[in-house]
Design a protein around this motif. Structure first.
Motif, PDB file in Angstrom:
ATOM      1  N   LEU A   1      54.459 -16.541  38.974  1.00 53.97           N
ATOM      2  CA  LEU A   1      54.095 -15.157  38.681  1.00 53.97           C
ATOM      3  C   LEU A   1      52.603 -14.932  38.820  1.00 53.97           C
ATOM      4  N   THR A   2      51.782 -15.899  38.384  1.00 56.31           N
ATOM      5  CA  THR A   2      50.328 -15.697  38.349  1.00 56.31           C
ATOM      6  C   THR A   2      49.573 -16.463  39.428  1.00 56.31           C
ATOM      7  N   GLY A   3      50.134 -17.577  39.916  1.00 54.09           N
ATOM      8  CA  GLY A   3      49.428 -18.375  40.911  1.00 54.09           C
ATOM      9  C   GLY A   3      48.358 -19.267  40.319  1.00 54.09           C
ATOM     10  N   ASN A   4      48.216 -19.315  38.996  1.00 54.52           N
ATOM     11  CA  ASN A   4      47.316 -20.274  38.371  1.00 54.52           C
ATOM     12  C   ASN A   4      47.995 -20.877  37.148  1.00 54.52           C
ATOM     13  N   ILE A   5      47.429 -21.962  36.647  1.00 53.57           N
ATOM     14  CA  ILE A   5      48.112 -22.683  35.569  1.00 53.57           C
ATOM     15  C   ILE A   5      47.763 -22.150  34.189  1.00 53.57           C
ATOM     16  N   TRP A   6      46.870 -21.178  34.103  1.00 49.30           N
ATOM     17  CA  TRP A   6      46.336 -20.820  32.783  1.00 49.30           C
ATOM     18  C   TRP A   6      47.331 -20.045  31.930  1.00 49.30           C
ATOM     19  N   LEU A   7      48.103 -19.154  32.518  1.00 48.56           N
ATOM     20  CA  LEU A   7      49.100 -18.423  31.730  1.00 48.56           C
ATOM     21  C   LEU A   7      50.208 -19.368  31.268  1.00 48.56           C
ATOM     22  N   CYS A   8      50.738 -20.190  32.194  1.00 45.02           N
ATOM     23  CA  CYS A   8      51.825 -21.094  31.804  1.00 45.02           C
ATOM     24  C   CYS A   8      51.327 -22.190  30.865  1.00 45.02           C
ATOM     25  N   SER A   9      50.063 -22.597  30.999  1.00 43.72           N
ATOM     26  CA  SER A   9      49.509 -23.566  30.047  1.00 43.72           C
ATOM     27  C   SER A   9      49.398 -22.934  28.661  1.00 43.72           C
ATOM     28  N   GLY A  10      49.025 -21.660  28.624  1.00 38.32           N
ATOM     29  CA  GLY A  10      48.966 -20.955  27.353  1.00 38.32           C
ATOM     30  C   GLY A  10      50.340 -20.833  26.714  1.00 38.32           C
ATOM     31  N   VAL A  11      51.333 -20.452  27.515  1.00 40.46           N
ATOM     32  CA  VAL A  11      52.712 -20.362  27.009  1.00 40.46           C
ATOM     33  C   VAL A  11      53.157 -21.715  26.467  1.00 40.46           C
ATOM     34  N   HIS A  12      52.857 -22.773  27.201  1.00 38.26           N
ATOM     35  CA  HIS A  12      53.209 -24.129  26.789  1.00 38.26           C
ATOM     36  C   HIS A  12      52.542 -24.482  25.460  1.00 38.26           C
ATOM     37  N   THR A  13      51.268 -24.140  25.325  1.00 43.10           N
ATOM     38  CA  THR A  13      50.530 -24.418  24.091  1.00 43.10           C
ATOM     39  C   THR A  13      51.126 -23.659  22.912  1.00 43.10           C
ATOM     40  N   GLY A  14      51.369 -22.363  23.104  1.00 45.24           N
ATOM     41  CA  GLY A  14      51.926 -21.553  22.028  1.00 45.24           C
ATOM     42  C   GLY A  14      53.319 -21.986  21.634  1.00 45.24           C
ATOM     43  N   LEU A  15      54.119 -22.357  22.630  1.00 44.43           N
ATOM     44  CA  LEU A  15      55.477 -22.808  22.361  1.00 44.43           C
ATOM     45  C   LEU A  15      55.463 -24.105  21.549  1.00 44.43           C
ATOM     46  N   ASN A  16      54.605 -25.044  21.933  1.00 43.56           N
ATOM     47  CA  ASN A  16      54.509 -26.293  21.180  1.00 43.56           C
ATOM     48  C   ASN A  16      54.014 -26.046  19.755  1.00 43.56           C
ATOM     49  N   TYR A  17      53.038 -25.150  19.629  1.00 40.73           N
ATOM     50  CA  TYR A  17      52.480 -24.886  18.298  1.00 40.73           C
ATOM     51  C   TYR A  17      53.507 -24.243  17.375  1.00 40.73           C
ATOM     52  N   ALA A  18      54.444 -23.496  17.949  1.00 38.33           N
ATOM     53  CA  ALA A  18      55.485 -22.851  17.145  1.00 38.33           C
ATOM     54  C   ALA A  18      56.340 -23.869  16.407  1.00 38.33           C
ATOM     55  N   TYR A  19      56.361 -25.112  16.893  1.00 39.18           N
ATOM     56  CA  TYR A  19      57.144 -26.156  16.227  1.00 39.18           C
ATOM     57  C   TYR A  19      56.384 -26.795  15.060  1.00 39.18           C
ATOM     58  N   PHE A  20      55.060 -26.559  14.979  1.00 41.20           N
ATOM     59  CA  PHE A  20      54.251 -27.262  13.989  1.00 41.20           C
ATOM     60  C   PHE A  20      53.659 -26.374  12.896  1.00 41.20           C
ATOM     61  N   TRP A  21      53.489 -25.079  13.154  1.00 38.01           N
ATOM     62  CA  TRP A  21      52.644 -24.250  12.294  1.00 38.01           C
ATOM     63  C   TRP A  21      53.094 -24.209  10.841  1.00 38.01           C
ATOM     64  N   ASN A  22      54.396 -24.385  10.557  1.00 35.77           N
ATOM     65  CA  ASN A  22      54.888 -24.279   9.181  1.00 35.77           C
ATOM     66  C   ASN A  22      55.514 -25.575   8.667  1.00 35.77           C
ATOM     67  N   THR A  23      55.150 -26.713   9.286  1.00 28.26           N
ATOM     68  CA  THR A  23      55.774 -27.985   8.929  1.00 28.26           C
ATOM     69  C   THR A  23      55.003 -28.755   7.862  1.00 28.26           C
ATOM     70  N   GLY A  24      53.759 -28.375   7.599  1.00 29.13           N
ATOM     71  CA  GLY A  24      52.933 -29.164   6.698  1.00 29.13           C
ATOM     72  C   GLY A  24      52.335 -30.382   7.366  1.00 29.13           C
ATOM     73  N   GLN A  25      52.525 -30.517   8.669  1.00 26.96           N
ATOM     74  CA  GLN A  25      51.920 -31.621   9.415  1.00 26.96           C
ATOM     75  C   GLN A  25      50.489 -31.200   9.783  1.00 26.96           C
ATOM     76  N   TRP A  26      49.590 -31.374   8.844  1.00 27.79           N
ATOM     77  CA  TRP A  26      48.226 -30.852   9.010  1.00 27.79           C
ATOM     78  C   TRP A  26      47.541 -31.444  10.234  1.00 27.79           C
ATOM     79  N   HIS A  27      47.817 -32.709  10.529  1.00 29.96           N
ATOM     80  CA  HIS A  27      47.182 -33.356  11.679  1.00 29.96           C
ATOM     81  C   HIS A  27      47.644 -32.742  13.002  1.00 29.96           C
ATOM     82  N   ASN A  28      48.783 -32.023  12.982  1.00 32.62           N
ATOM     83  CA  ASN A  28      49.267 -31.329  14.180  1.00 32.62           C
ATOM     84  C   ASN A  28      48.886 -29.851  14.188  1.00 32.62           C
ATOM     85  N   GLY A  29      48.029 -29.459  13.268  1.00 33.25           N
ATOM     86  CA  GLY A  29      47.546 -28.083  13.254  1.00 33.25           C
ATOM     87  C   GLY A  29      48.351 -27.129  12.408  1.00 33.25           C
ATOM     88  N   ALA A  30      49.255 -27.643  11.563  1.00 33.84           N
ATOM     89  CA  ALA A  30      50.067 -26.765  10.710  1.00 33.84           C
ATOM     90  C   ALA A  30      49.179 -25.956   9.778  1.00 33.84           C
TER      91      ALA A  30
END
Length: 220
Positions: free
Chosen positions: A151-180
């Motif tokens: 869709l964009t021709g660069n990796i920045w949008l999909c890298s952002g989606v990837h980052t946000g998607l991964n973070y969604a698994y950690f934000w409420n886990t109490g795993q502080w070292h993973n950024g919760a």
């Protein structure tokens, strides 16, 4: 592991014989906007169930990053977790998406999306047991990231989606070292296939917008 290594060796050997177009790694004018937008989108869609469950009282905050840690630890946890999240997303999008997709630019779009997505799923099986549901989800994720890249021709949008998607698994886990940010307890509201439906809606809207805003030649 052997299948994955063979695939990677093949890609790099082929790149010596076939010119590979630019991967979109160089920051463009809107690279940061693309990355932030993708991260926000990935987190909101993949974390949708958890966010709604928290708002309606199905989940309860038991502890927060601020109350459970000292200030130096908070800074270390946030910095290290986000550096790792972002670096991991960028390298996976570059090697598992951009490189094979552009290397096979003479192939059909279906081939360029499906084959890297399957190997993306296989790669994750190196350090985790095989589960068909997990494998399907990883393949779907690979297809999703591939579509964002096309869709964009660069990796920045999909890298952002990837980052946000991964973070969604950690934000409420109490795993502080993973950024919760918090530790929650309770039960999630069950929305079957909600995230998949939202992703398909977003992707469809993106390609529709790209189609509508494409340069036109001559009269209608």
């Amino acid at each position: 592991l052997l299948i994955f290594l063979t695939y990677k060796i093949y890609l790099f050997a082929k790149s010596d014989l076939v010119p590979v177009p630019k991967l979109g790694l160089l920051p463009s004018k809107n690279w940061l906007n693309h990355f932030v937008m993708g991260t926000t989108l990935g987190f909101l869609i993949e974390g949708f169930t958890g966010i709604i469950s928290l708002l309606v009282g199905r989940l309860h905050i038991m502890e927060t990053l601020l109350t459970a840690n000292s200030v130096p630890n908070i800074l270390i946890f946030l910095f290290s977790s986000w550096v790792l999240l972002i670096a991991n997303s960028i390298q996976e999008e570059a090697t598992s998406r951009a490189f094979p997709i552009m290397l096979w630019n003479h192939r059909s779009v279906l081939f360029r999306i499906l084959i890297p997505s399957l190997f993306f799923a296989i790669f994750h099986l190196i350090d985790e047991p095989f589960e068909i549901h997990r494998f399907i989800n990883l393949t779907f994720g690979g297809v999703l990231f591939s579509l964002f890249y096309l869709l964009t021709g660069n990796i920045w949008l999909c890298s952002g989606v990837h980052t946000g998607l991964n973070y969604a698994y950690f934000w409420n886990t109490g795993q502080w070292h993973n950024g919760a940010l918090v530790r929650t307890e309770g039960s999630l509201i069950n929305f079957p296939f909600m995230s998949e439906a939202l992703w398909l809606l977003v992707i469809s809207a993106g390609f529709w917008f790209k189609y509508k805003t494409r340069p036109r030649c001559g009269p209608y």
